[in-house]
Design a protein around this motif. Structure first.
Motif, mmCIF file in Angstrom:
data_model
loop_
_atom_site.group_PDB
_atom_site.id
_atom_site.type_symbol
_atom_site.label_atom_id
_atom_site.label_comp_id
_atom_site.label_asym_id
_atom_site.label_seq_id
_atom_site.Cartn_x
_atom_site.Cartn_y
_atom_site.Cartn_z
ATOM 1 N N ILE A 101 68.879 33.706 34.635
ATOM 2 C CA ILE A 101 68.129 33.760 35.653
ATOM 3 C C ILE A 101 68.058 32.357 36.469
ATOM 4 O O ILE A 101 68.452 32.506 37.638
ATOM 5 N N GLU A 102 67.408 31.716 35.704
ATOM 6 C CA GLU A 102 67.162 30.222 36.371
ATOM 7 C C GLU A 102 68.478 29.502 36.761
ATOM 8 O O GLU A 102 68.253 29.090 37.863
ATOM 9 N N PRO A 103 69.512 29.554 35.928
ATOM 10 C CA PRO A 103 70.629 28.746 36.542
ATOM 11 C C PRO A 103 71.413 29.431 37.634
ATOM 12 O O PRO A 103 72.036 29.071 38.528
ATOM 13 N N LEU A 104 71.266 30.723 37.936
ATOM 14 C CA LEU A 104 71.636 31.423 38.764
ATOM 15 C C LEU A 104 70.747 31.346 40.165
ATOM 16 O O LEU A 104 71.384 31.844 41.238
ATOM 17 N N GLN A 105 69.762 30.665 40.019
ATOM 18 C CA GLN A 105 69.010 30.321 41.231
ATOM 19 C C GLN A 105 69.513 29.763 42.352
ATOM 20 O O GLN A 105 69.452 30.074 43.495
ATOM 21 N N GLY A 106 70.257 28.741 41.948
ATOM 22 C CA GLY A 106 71.041 27.918 42.714
ATOM 23 C C GLY A 106 71.987 28.697 43.770
ATOM 24 O O GLY A 106 71.945 28.329 44.861
ATOM 25 N N LEU A 107 72.578 29.725 43.193
ATOM 26 C CA LEU A 107 73.571 30.243 43.733
ATOM 27 C C LEU A 107 72.817 31.400 44.672
ATOM 28 O O LEU A 107 73.265 31.622 45.659
ATOM 29 N N LEU A 108 71.603 31.907 44.491
ATOM 30 C CA LEU A 108 70.682 32.956 45.237
ATOM 31 C C LEU A 108 70.517 32.142 46.504
ATOM 32 O O LEU A 108 70.405 32.470 47.548
ATOM 33 N N GLU A 109 70.059 30.641 46.183
ATOM 34 C CA GLU A 109 69.459 30.101 47.245
ATOM 35 C C GLU A 109 70.543 29.764 48.240
ATOM 36 O O GLU A 109 70.326 29.782 49.495
ATOM 37 N N LYS A 110 71.692 29.514 47.856
ATOM 38 C CA LYS A 110 72.935 29.181 48.726
ATOM 39 C C LYS A 110 73.282 30.571 49.559
ATOM 40 O O LYS A 110 73.480 30.560 50.604
ATOM 41 N N THR A 111 72.899 31.516 48.818
ATOM 42 C CA THR A 111 73.193 32.956 49.644
ATOM 43 C C THR A 111 72.120 33.537 50.438
ATOM 44 O O THR A 111 72.598 33.770 51.595
ATOM 45 N N VAL A 112 70.976 32.861 50.441
ATOM 46 C CA VAL A 112 69.860 33.313 51.195
ATOM 47 C C VAL A 112 69.492 32.269 52.248
ATOM 48 O O VAL A 112 68.503 32.425 53.011
ATOM 49 N N SER A 113 69.865 30.829 51.948
ATOM 50 C CA SER A 113 69.375 29.837 52.669
ATOM 51 C C SER A 113 69.755 29.696 53.891
ATOM 52 O O SER A 113 71.078 30.258 54.474
ATOM 53 N N SER A 114 69.227 28.888 54.877
ATOM 54 C CA SER A 114 69.755 28.572 56.217
ATOM 55 C C SER A 114 69.924 26.901 56.218
ATOM 56 O O SER A 114 69.096 26.238 55.760
ATOM 57 N N LYS A 115 70.827 26.713 57.059
ATOM 58 C CA LYS A 115 71.289 25.248 57.436
ATOM 59 C C LYS A 115 70.323 24.838 58.680
ATOM 60 O O LYS A 115 70.399 23.531 58.813
ATOM 61 N N LYS A 116 69.897 25.797 59.417
ATOM 62 C CA LYS A 116 68.933 25.352 60.679
ATOM 63 C C LYS A 116 67.784 24.974 60.149
ATOM 64 O O LYS A 116 67.005 25.107 59.169
ATOM 65 N N LYS A 117 67.437 23.622 60.843
ATOM 66 C CA LYS A 117 66.115 22.917 60.670
ATOM 67 C C LYS A 117 65.265 22.794 61.764
ATOM 68 O O LYS A 117 65.638 23.018 62.720
#
Length: 117
Positions: A101-117
């Protein structure tokens, strides 16, 4: 983004890209983003928890079947040769989901994150 994890002595590649959420929907007939958000914890609040609190929270709140599904989607995205989820999971004698779970967290973050600031 790609990562490689060793599971049951096998190197397994996991990849996130723009098709991950769509692949998840096509395979499981559920919205990946809704599934992730349904867990109801933010990264910031999770970071403030002690290790014991994290373990208790995960035991009480995480739908581990969902994480098996997410792991399969990331693996299938990296390697289209991977079979259906059940066949893929059966190819491992051990599949320590809590360690993954923890190592996959980075992939999850890339999937749901936004580049908009």
């Amino acid at each position: 983004m790609e990562i490689t994890l060793t599971i049951d002595g096998k190197e397994v590649l996991f990849k996130s890209n723009g098709a991950v959420a769509k692949r998840y929907m096509m395979q499981f007939q559920r919205d990946m983003l809704k599934d992730i958000l349904s867990m109801g914890v933010t990264e910031k609040s999770f970071d403030k928890m002690s290790e014991g609190e994290k373990v208790k929270w995960m035991r009480d709140n995480i739908d581990f079947n969902m994480f098996y599904d997410i792991a399969w989607v990331f693996a299938k995205t990296a390697n289209n040769e991977i079979k259906d989820p059940l066949s893929w999971l059966e190819s491992f004698d051990e599949f320590p989901i809590l360690d993954i779970i923890e190592p996959l967290q980075g992939l999850l973050e890339k999937t749901v994150s936004s580049k908009k600031k």
